[in-house]
Write an enzyme that holds these catalytic residues in place. Structure first.
Site, PDB file in Angstrom:
ATOM      1  N   HIS A 133       0.869  -1.186   0.000  1.00  0.00           N
ATOM      2  CA  HIS A 133       0.000   0.000   0.000  1.00  0.00           C
ATOM      3  C   HIS A 133       0.902   1.232   0.000  1.00  0.00           C
ATOM      4  O   HIS A 133       1.959   1.223   0.662  1.00  0.00           O
ATOM      5  CB  HIS A 133      -0.840   0.070   1.292  1.00  0.00           C
ATOM      6  CG  HIS A 133      -2.151  -0.639   1.261  1.00  0.00           C
ATOM      7  ND1 HIS A 133      -2.680  -1.235   2.399  1.00  0.00           N
ATOM      8  CD2 HIS A 133      -3.075  -0.827   0.277  1.00  0.00           C
ATOM      9  CE1 HIS A 133      -3.856  -1.757   2.100  1.00  0.00           C
ATOM     10  NE2 HIS A 133      -4.117  -1.524   0.824  1.00  0.00           N
TER      11      HIS A 133
ATOM     12  N   CYS B  44      -2.566   2.918   9.114  1.00  0.00           N
ATOM     13  CA  CYS B  44      -3.576   1.959   8.644  1.00  0.00           C
ATOM     14  C   CYS B  44      -4.811   1.953   9.545  1.00  0.00           C
ATOM     15  O   CYS B  44      -5.913   1.658   9.093  1.00  0.00           O
ATOM     16  CB  CYS B  44      -3.009   0.540   8.616  1.00  0.00           C
ATOM     17  SG  CYS B  44      -1.549   0.343   7.618  1.00  0.00           S
TER      18      CYS B  44
HETATM   19  N1  ARG Z   1      -3.844  -7.116   6.603  1.00  0.00           N
HETATM   20  C1  ARG Z   1      -4.272  -5.908   5.972  1.00  0.00           C
HETATM   21  C2  ARG Z   1      -4.237  -6.053   4.456  1.00  0.00           C
HETATM   22  O1  ARG Z   1      -3.326  -6.654   3.971  1.00  0.00           O
HETATM   23  C3  ARG Z   1      -3.427  -4.775   6.403  1.00  0.00           C
HETATM   24  C4  ARG Z   1      -3.875  -3.458   5.850  1.00  0.00           C
HETATM   25  C5  ARG Z   1      -3.037  -2.330   6.350  1.00  0.00           C
HETATM   26  N2  ARG Z   1      -3.587  -1.094   5.983  1.00  0.00           N
HETATM   27  C6  ARG Z   1      -2.927  -0.117   5.351  1.00  0.00           C
HETATM   28  N3  ARG Z   1      -3.501   1.030   5.201  1.00  0.00           N
HETATM   29  N4  ARG Z   1      -1.737  -0.319   4.855  1.00  0.00           N
HETATM   30  O2  ARG Z   1      -5.101  -5.598   3.765  1.00  0.00           O
END
Ligand code: ARG
Length: 291
Positions: A184, A284
């Site tokens: 991300h 996150c």
């Molecule tokens: N386990 C989640 C996923 O892989 C973690 C998300 C983390 N969020 C973020 N904004 N990076 O989707």
């Protein structure tokens, strides 16, 4: 034709008293049902034990940190069977009170989007639009004060960038992510200071997470950015939350904290070790509501 000299990387150090924090409005989701039951990024190992109570304590400390800094935190009710719902940032992008919801890539997370849509409607937001392309919201979209920096490569579709521009009415700048650990945008870049009438935005990022072309775009747009090391990135140090002065970030990101202090920011350390087992950090967990 005259040539204009390229801007030098900023050498002006801004003293802490000149940094202006602004009060923020956040939406968070308690990690009541947090677990690592599936693997949709390289951080997630379902065989590695997760201490949900510890996650709740760490998340509570994060929430209280925001409140102590004067920010408003609202909560959405967590749902059983959605262990990643704690990562609220993935479920909406809000600019000037207009809400662009989410559409998740992984089926395991897809139901989260509707709960957030309902939350916004129940809290008086009238303009709530759900994306037609895969769009993991603030996970991949970072507001600089004048434009959205938009990541693609692992989650959010490039077509969703154009859709975000159309729906939110703000310029969108696409950036290509290339390292699966930084799946991300918010694991590799965050905004320290938003642009305003008299200043340009300042960001921190980890160049290796981006393609060569995107690195050039970032250098061009943000010549005075804070460049984070591989060590800072590896503890999800770029998953920070700044109010323009105070920068909430994982305590392990020590090089980054040093650089931030040199630039007049105040690092505020949190321990987010349990949520990191899912590939998440402070940002996150934090959806920012603007306007
Ligand atoms: N386990 C989640 C996923 O892989 C973690 C998300 C983390 N969020 C973020 N904004 N990076 O989707």
């Amino acid at each position: 034709m005259t040539t204009v000299p390229a801007p030098e990387a900023a050498s002006i150090v801004i003293p802490v008293e000149l940094r202006q924090p602004t009060r923020r409005h956040y939406l968070m989701c308690p990690p009541t049902y947090f677990a690592v039951e599936y693997s949709i990024n390289p951080w997630m190992d379902p065989d590695r034990p997760v201490d949900t109570e510890l996650a709740v304590r760490q998340w509570t400390a994060l929430k209280e940190t925001y409140q102590r800094l004067g920010h408003t935190v609202e909560l959405i009710e967590p749902r059983p069977g959605l262990p990643d719902m704690v990562f609220a940032a993935n479920s909406g992008t809000v600019i000037d009170g207009r809400v662009l919801g989410a559409r998740f890539r992984a089926r395991q997370r897809s139901a989260e989007a509707e709960f957030f849509r309902r939350w916004f409607l129940a809290h008086g937001y009238r303009d709530v639009i759900m994306p037609s392309g895969i769009n993991e919201a603030e996970g991949d979209l970072a507001w600089t004060g004048s434009a959205l920096l938009a990541g693609t490569g692992f989650r959010t579709d490039p077509g969703a960038h154009a859709e975000a521009q159309e729906v939110l009415g703000v310029p969108v700048i696409s950036l290509q992510l290339v390292d699966p650990r930084y799946y991300h945008l918010d694991t590799a870049l965050f905004v320290l200071t938003e642009s305003g009438p008299t200043r340009s935005a300042q960001i921190a990022y980890h160049p290796d997470a981006f393609s060569a072309g995107s690195r050039r775009v970032l250098r061009r747009l943000f010549p005075d950015a804070v460049i984070a090391t591989a060590t800072d990135a590896a503890c999800l140090g770029l998953n920070g939350v700044s109010d323009g002065l105070n920068v909430v970030l994982p305590w392990e990101a020590t090089d980054l904290a040093t650089q931030l202090k040199e630039r007049g920011y105040l690092p505020v350390h949190v321990d987010i070790s349990e949520l990191r087992k899912s590939g998440g950090g402070p940002k996150c967990c934090t959806l920012e509501i603007r306007g």
